[in-house]
Write a protein that holds these residues in place. Structure first.
Motif, PDB file in Angstrom:
ATOM      1  N   PHE B  62       9.988   7.161  -7.496  1.00 13.37           N
ATOM      2  CA  PHE B  62      10.459   6.383  -6.431  1.00 13.37           C
ATOM      3  C   PHE B  62      11.299   5.114  -6.945  1.00 13.37           C
ATOM      4  O   PHE B  62      11.042   4.719  -7.946  1.00 13.37           O
ATOM      5  N   GLU B  63      12.168   4.843  -6.129  1.00 14.22           N
ATOM      6  CA  GLU B  63      12.557   3.371  -6.450  1.00 14.22           C
ATOM      7  C   GLU B  63      13.102   2.628  -5.064  1.00 14.22           C
ATOM      8  O   GLU B  63      13.349   3.411  -4.060  1.00 14.22           O
ATOM      9  N   ALA B  64      13.326   1.575  -5.220  1.00 14.97           N
ATOM     10  CA  ALA B  64      13.592   0.574  -3.994  1.00 14.97           C
ATOM     11  C   ALA B  64      14.631  -0.559  -4.092  1.00 14.97           C
ATOM     12  O   ALA B  64      14.650  -0.959  -5.493  1.00 14.97           O
ATOM     13  N   GLU B  65      15.347  -0.619  -3.235  1.00 12.50           N
ATOM     14  CA  GLU B  65      16.596  -1.815  -3.551  1.00 12.50           C
ATOM     15  C   GLU B  65      16.225  -3.180  -2.632  1.00 12.50           C
ATOM     16  O   GLU B  65      16.286  -3.009  -1.401  1.00 12.50           O
ATOM     17  N   PHE B  66      16.191  -4.240  -3.002  1.00  8.36           N
ATOM     18  CA  PHE B  66      15.935  -5.449  -2.322  1.00  8.36           C
ATOM     19  C   PHE B  66      17.311  -5.803  -2.032  1.00  8.36           C
ATOM     20  O   PHE B  66      18.212  -6.056  -2.674  1.00  8.36           O
ATOM     21  N   ASN B  67      17.523  -6.094  -0.559  1.00  5.27           N
ATOM     22  CA  ASN B  67      18.871  -6.639  -0.070  1.00  5.27           C
ATOM     23  C   ASN B  67      18.487  -7.964   0.733  1.00  5.27           C
ATOM     24  O   ASN B  67      17.838  -7.778   1.887  1.00  5.27           O
ATOM     25  N   LYS B  68      18.842  -8.939   0.297  1.00  2.00           N
ATOM     26  CA  LYS B  68      18.289 -10.231   0.842  1.00  2.00           C
ATOM     27  C   LYS B  68      19.056 -10.570   2.151  1.00  2.00           C
ATOM     28  O   LYS B  68      18.602 -11.089   3.100  1.00  2.00           O
ATOM     29  N   PHE B  73      14.253  -3.480   2.208  1.00  2.36           N
ATOM     30  CA  PHE B  73      13.778  -3.263   0.959  1.00  2.36           C
ATOM     31  C   PHE B  73      13.176  -1.683   1.043  1.00  2.36           C
ATOM     32  O   PHE B  73      12.357  -1.317   1.190  1.00  2.36           O
ATOM     33  N   HIS B  74      14.107  -0.932   1.017  1.00  2.74           N
ATOM     34  CA  HIS B  74      14.201   0.577   1.494  1.00  2.74           C
ATOM     35  C   HIS B  74      13.760   1.428   0.317  1.00  2.74           C
ATOM     36  O   HIS B  74      14.262   0.901  -0.991  1.00  2.74           O
ATOM     37  N   LEU B  75      13.108   2.242   0.455  1.00  2.67           N
ATOM     38  CA  LEU B  75      12.302   3.158  -0.627  1.00  2.67           C
ATOM     39  C   LEU B  75      13.141   4.507  -0.713  1.00  2.67           C
ATOM     40  O   LEU B  75      13.414   5.065   0.533  1.00  2.67           O
ATOM     41  N   ARG B  76      13.458   4.950  -1.854  1.00  5.29           N
ATOM     42  CA  ARG B  76      14.049   6.115  -1.993  1.00  5.29           C
ATOM     43  C   ARG B  76      13.401   7.188  -2.885  1.00  5.29           C
ATOM     44  O   ARG B  76      12.872   6.699  -4.008  1.00  5.29           O
ATOM     45  N   LYS B  77      13.709   8.230  -2.914  1.00  2.93           N
ATOM     46  CA  LYS B  77      13.360   9.353  -3.630  1.00  2.93           C
ATOM     47  C   LYS B  77      14.455  10.633  -3.852  1.00  2.93           C
ATOM     48  O   LYS B  77      14.713  10.815  -2.464  1.00  2.93           O
ATOM     49  N   PRO B  78      15.109  10.826  -4.828  1.00  2.00           N
ATOM     50  CA  PRO B  78      16.112  11.877  -4.512  1.00  2.00           C
ATOM     51  C   PRO B  78      15.776  13.295  -4.212  1.00  2.00           C
ATOM     52  O   PRO B  78      16.632  13.963  -3.872  1.00  2.00           O
ATOM     53  N   SER B  79      14.684  13.544  -4.471  1.00  2.00           N
ATOM     54  CA  SER B  79      14.094  14.916  -4.155  1.00  2.00           C
ATOM     55  C   SER B  79      12.482  14.842  -4.097  1.00  2.00           C
ATOM     56  O   SER B  79      11.703  14.513  -5.014  1.00  2.00           O
ATOM     57  N   VAL B  80      12.062  15.211  -2.954  1.00  2.00           N
ATOM     58  CA  VAL B  80      10.621  15.017  -2.665  1.00  2.00           C
ATOM     59  C   VAL B  80      10.011  16.495  -2.842  1.00  2.00           C
ATOM     60  O   VAL B  80      10.434  17.485  -2.868  1.00  2.00           O
ATOM     61  N   HIS B  81       8.389  16.174  -3.261  1.00  2.00           N
ATOM     62  CA  HIS B  81       7.793  17.256  -3.330  1.00  2.00           C
ATOM     63  C   HIS B  81       6.518  17.315  -2.071  1.00  2.00           C
ATOM     64  O   HIS B  81       6.376  16.388  -1.433  1.00  2.00           O
ATOM     65  N   ILE B  82       6.009  18.618  -1.957  1.00  2.00           N
ATOM     66  CA  ILE B  82       4.941  18.608  -0.902  1.00  2.00           C
ATOM     67  C   ILE B  82       4.030  17.529  -1.331  1.00  2.00           C
ATOM     68  O   ILE B  82       3.308  17.002  -0.417  1.00  2.00           O
ATOM     69  N   TYR B  88       3.271   5.697   3.718  1.00  2.00           N
ATOM     70  CA  TYR B  88       3.777   4.600   2.703  1.00  2.00           C
ATOM     71  C   TYR B  88       3.870   3.476   3.626  1.00  2.00           C
ATOM     72  O   TYR B  88       4.448   3.375   4.850  1.00  2.00           O
ATOM     73  N   PHE B  89       3.599   2.326   3.094  1.00  2.00           N
ATOM     74  CA  PHE B  89       3.488   1.160   3.683  1.00  2.00           C
ATOM     75  C   PHE B  89       4.311   0.055   2.873  1.00  2.00           C
ATOM     76  O   PHE B  89       4.000  -0.272   1.480  1.00  2.00           O
ATOM     77  N   CYS B  90       5.034  -0.719   3.588  1.00  2.06           N
ATOM     78  CA  CYS B  90       6.140  -1.680   2.870  1.00  2.06           C
ATOM     79  C   CYS B  90       4.913  -3.122   3.191  1.00  2.06           C
ATOM     80  O   CYS B  90       4.509  -3.306   4.104  1.00  2.06           O
ATOM     81  N   ALA B  91       5.192  -4.038   2.366  1.00  2.00           N
ATOM     82  CA  ALA B  91       4.195  -5.379   2.466  1.00  2.00           C
ATOM     83  C   ALA B  91       5.109  -6.482   1.817  1.00  2.00           C
ATOM     84  O   ALA B  91       5.829  -6.251   0.941  1.00  2.00           O
ATOM     85  N   VAL B  92       4.827  -7.634   2.352  1.00  2.00           N
ATOM     86  CA  VAL B  92       5.405  -8.907   1.958  1.00  2.00           C
ATOM     87  C   VAL B  92       4.374  -9.796   1.482  1.00  2.00           C
ATOM     88  O   VAL B  92       3.268  -9.854   2.106  1.00  2.00           O
ATOM     89  N   ILE B  93       4.500 -10.929   0.623  1.00  5.55           N
ATOM     90  CA  ILE B  93       3.571 -11.968   0.499  1.00  5.55           C
ATOM     91  C   ILE B  93       4.465 -12.996   0.121  1.00  5.55           C
ATOM     92  O   ILE B  93       5.612 -12.923  -0.618  1.00  5.55           O
ATOM     93  N   THR B  94       4.030 -14.338   0.731  1.00  7.66           N
ATOM     94  CA  THR B  94       4.750 -15.402   0.503  1.00  7.66           C
ATOM     95  C   THR B  94       4.686 -16.002  -0.979  1.00  7.66           C
ATOM     96  O   THR B  94       3.875 -15.843  -1.546  1.00  7.66           O
ATOM     97  N   GLN B  95       6.041 -16.423  -1.462  1.00  7.87           N
ATOM     98  CA  GLN B  95       6.074 -16.675  -2.800  1.00  7.87           C
ATOM     99  C   GLN B  95       5.238 -18.105  -2.920  1.00  7.87           C
ATOM    100  O   GLN B  95       6.064 -19.046  -2.140  1.00  7.87           O
ATOM    101  N   GLY B  96       4.545 -18.320  -3.710  1.00  4.03           N
ATOM    102  CA  GLY B  96       3.788 -19.505  -3.975  1.00  4.03           C
ATOM    103  C   GLY B  96       3.001 -20.008  -2.717  1.00  4.03           C
ATOM    104  O   GLY B  96       2.623 -21.255  -2.602  1.00  4.03           O
ATOM    105  N   GLY B  97       2.774 -19.243  -1.884  1.00  3.74           N
ATOM    106  CA  GLY B  97       1.863 -19.440  -0.812  1.00  3.74           C
ATOM    107  C   GLY B  97       0.427 -18.860  -0.650  1.00  3.74           C
ATOM    108  O   GLY B  97      -0.214 -18.354  -1.854  1.00  3.74           O
ATOM    109  N   SER B  98       0.085 -18.233   0.481  1.00  2.00           N
ATOM    110  CA  SER B  98      -1.286 -17.784   0.530  1.00  2.00           C
ATOM    111  C   SER B  98      -0.940 -16.335  -0.182  1.00  2.00           C
ATOM    112  O   SER B  98      -0.036 -15.851  -0.294  1.00  2.00           O
TER     113      SER B  98
END
Lengths: 120, 113
Positions: B62-68, B73-82, B88-98
């Motif tokens: 898997f890979e993902a690309e950040f687009n500010k 922050f979309h997640l990609r895979k060129p060829s998936v398996h069963i 799949y969960f996307c998550a964020v955390i505050t920089q320098g914060g909680s």
């Protein structure tokens, strides 16, 4: 090495009862987190400990929920007078101490398998 | 406060490419993560973006690309398996914060033969 463990894996209780959920973090991890995952939802933050103290308890939904970590290792999440809406998977995570002053620092949270709580 | 938006579910065929979309909202800078949850297992970190190159490679191909500018922050895979069938969960955390992670509702990826 051993990961984060949680007990019990499943807990069924009746409305109004008291429950305790236990989390054993990875050895040496000073930070410990509790999250709650309701059906069809992502995990929601409840509380975060740094050592023995709660550094952020802003996610606890009400005063029926309480968590402790008396020796800075094992933590117990306590729920009083349980309600059907408390039914969820309760997740615990732990992380190691960060690098002081490090840029772009983030201490990866390692999750346990969760405790599935069902309130009848 | 931060929020994360994901599609509920995504069925795909085996060996097809896949993109799991994640958009976030935050008034401050965040770090971004993708976690995977296989049936009856705990959350596992797939990859994370902290700084530097906006294209991040993770485990299991898997890979993902950040687009500010698009707050994505979309997640990609060129060829998936069963075996990629999972939530799949996307998550964020505050920089320098909680230290608390803010998760999206998750995307249930079902890979069909």
């Amino acid at each position: 090495g051993a990961g984060v463990s949680q007990t019990p894996s499943n807990k069924v209780t009746e409305k109004g009862k008291y429950v305790e959920l236990r989390c054993d973090p990875i050895s040496g991890h000073t930070a410990l987190y509790w999250y709650r995952q309701s059906l069809g939802q992502g995990p929601e933050f409840l509380i975060y400990f740094q050592g023995t103290g709660a550094a952020d308890d802003s996610g606890l939904p009400n005063d029926r929920f309480f968590a402790v970590r008396p020796e800075g290792s094992v933590s117990t999440l306590k729920i009083q007078r349980t309600e059907r809406g408390d039914s969820a998977v309760y997740l615990c995570a732990s992380s190691s101490p960060g690098l002081a002053g490090a840029l772009s620092s983030y201490n990866e949270q390692f999750f346990g398998p969760g405790t599935r709580l069902t309130v009848l | 406060a931060q929020s994360v938006t994901q599609l509920d579910s995504l069925p795909v065929f085996e060996e097809a490419p896949v993109e799991l979309r994640c958009n976030y909202s935050s008034s401050v800078s965040v770090y971004l993560f993708w976690y995977v949850q296989y049936p009856n297992q705990g959350l596992q970190l797939l990859l994370k973006y902290l700084s530097g190159s906006t294209l991040v490679k993770g485990i299991n191909g898997f890979e993902a690309e950040f687009n500010k500018s698009q707050t994505s922050f979309h997640l990609r895979k060129p060829s998936v398996h069963i075996s990629d069938t999972a939530e799949y969960f996307c998550a964020v955390i505050t920089q320098g914060g909680s230290e608390k992670l803010v998760f999206g509702k998750g995307t249930k990826l079902t890979v069909n033969p």
